[in-house]
Design a protein around this motif. Structure first.
Motif, PDB file in Angstrom:
ATOM      1  N   GLU A 170      32.577  -2.052 -34.053  1.00  0.00           N
ATOM      2  CA  GLU A 170      34.006  -2.021 -34.372  1.00  0.00           C
ATOM      3  C   GLU A 170      34.817  -1.239 -33.338  1.00  0.00           C
ATOM      4  OE1 GLU A 170      34.981  -3.893 -36.750  1.00  0.00           O
ATOM      5  OE2 GLU A 170      32.975  -4.312 -37.539  1.00  0.00           O
ATOM      6  N   TRP A 184      35.403   3.944 -43.641  1.00  0.00           N
ATOM      7  CA  TRP A 184      34.751   2.650 -43.439  1.00  0.00           C
ATOM      8  C   TRP A 184      33.287   2.867 -43.119  1.00  0.00           C
ATOM      9  CZ3 TRP A 184      36.865  -1.267 -39.223  1.00  0.00           C
ATOM     10  CH2 TRP A 184      36.287  -2.519 -39.430  1.00  0.00           C
ATOM     11  N   TYR A 217      34.863   0.368 -47.891  1.00  0.00           N
ATOM     12  CA  TYR A 217      36.070   0.395 -47.080  1.00  0.00           C
ATOM     13  C   TYR A 217      37.168   0.930 -47.996  1.00  0.00           C
ATOM     14  CZ  TYR A 217      39.726  -0.919 -43.804  1.00  0.00           C
ATOM     15  OH  TYR A 217      40.791  -0.877 -42.925  1.00  0.00           O
ATOM     16  N   HIS A 272      37.649  -7.371 -46.635  1.00  0.00           N
ATOM     17  CA  HIS A 272      36.727  -7.079 -45.542  1.00  0.00           C
ATOM     18  C   HIS A 272      35.313  -7.578 -45.827  1.00  0.00           C
ATOM     19  CE1 HIS A 272      39.166  -4.655 -42.729  1.00  0.00           C
ATOM     20  NE2 HIS A 272      39.863  -4.334 -43.803  1.00  0.00           N
TER      21      HIS A 272
END
Length: 213
Positions: free
Chosen positions: A21, A131, A136, A149
């Motif tokens: 990410e 996260w 999340y 998500h």
């Protein structure tokens, strides 16, 4: 100058998948063992901060070598956890967004303290999320567009004693102008029915927790 996003890697449960990410323009901050995690996975923290009581001297030397800046504080004479120290340094960079990972673990006191950090971020107008592989978590105090998500559930829990005027759209179990109080589980284990749901709050602060087993 406004920084787009700061990622904080703390010393709780850390998922290597979170490294995917990381964007090229992200600012990376490692809190204590979170800094070691970044270094061991080939990342160079912009800042490593903490008392580093959970790493060896050899590991601390490694952190110093591969971090752009390292701030070591006394493990006894300090008022903040390592994660909150990292969070304060993140806020000073004036980011649009802060993402915290590795902030959930076996220490419930630390986990709750880290959840509470979502509030000062929101009060300063900073988008903030916790996260990891299983959760999340964001905070809503007015209107939030909540992106699915890919987790199984989405639950709403009050962070303040009472949250009023709660309206949900895009969820399997809708609410309209509802009230939630601490101790109620009415809004636990909901699900998305659209890619983006809307959560509206009248007064109070509401945790929005997407989770999987």
């Amino acid at each position: 100058m406004t920084v787009n996003r700061v990622l904080i890697f703390a010393g709780g449960r850390l998922d290597p998948g979170m490294l995917r990410e990381v964007r090229p323009d992200d600012i990376l901050i490692g809190a204590d063992r979170g800094a070691l995690f970044l270094v061991e996975h080939g990342m160079k923290p912009d800042l490593a901060v903490g008392d580093f009581d959970s790493v060896s001297q050899e590991e601390l030397n490694l952190i110093r070598t591969y971090s752009k800046e390292t701030l070591v504080c006394d493990p006894i004479n300090k008022d903040l956890t390592d994660t909150e120290l990292a969070f304060e340094h993140a806020v000073r960079r004036n980011p649009a967004e802060i993402v915290l990972t590795g902030v959930i673990g076996t220490r419930l006191d630390h986990t709750l303290a880290n959840l509470h950090m979502l509030l000062p971020a929101a009060e300063q107008g900073i988008t903030c999320a916790i996260w990891d592989e299983y959760n999340y978590i964001t905070l809503c105090g007015s209107v939030s567009q909540v992106v699915d998500h890919g987790y199984t559930y989405v639950s709403l829990l009050p962070l303040t004693p009472v949250v009023t005027g709660i309206t949900l759209n895009g969820f399997l179990y809708p609410l309209h102008n509802a009230t939630l109080r601490i101790g109620q589980s009415l809004a636990v284990s909901n699900q998305f029915v659209s890619p983006i749901g809307t959560v509206t709050v009248g007064e109070g602060w509401l945790l929005i927790i997407q989770s999987r087993d």
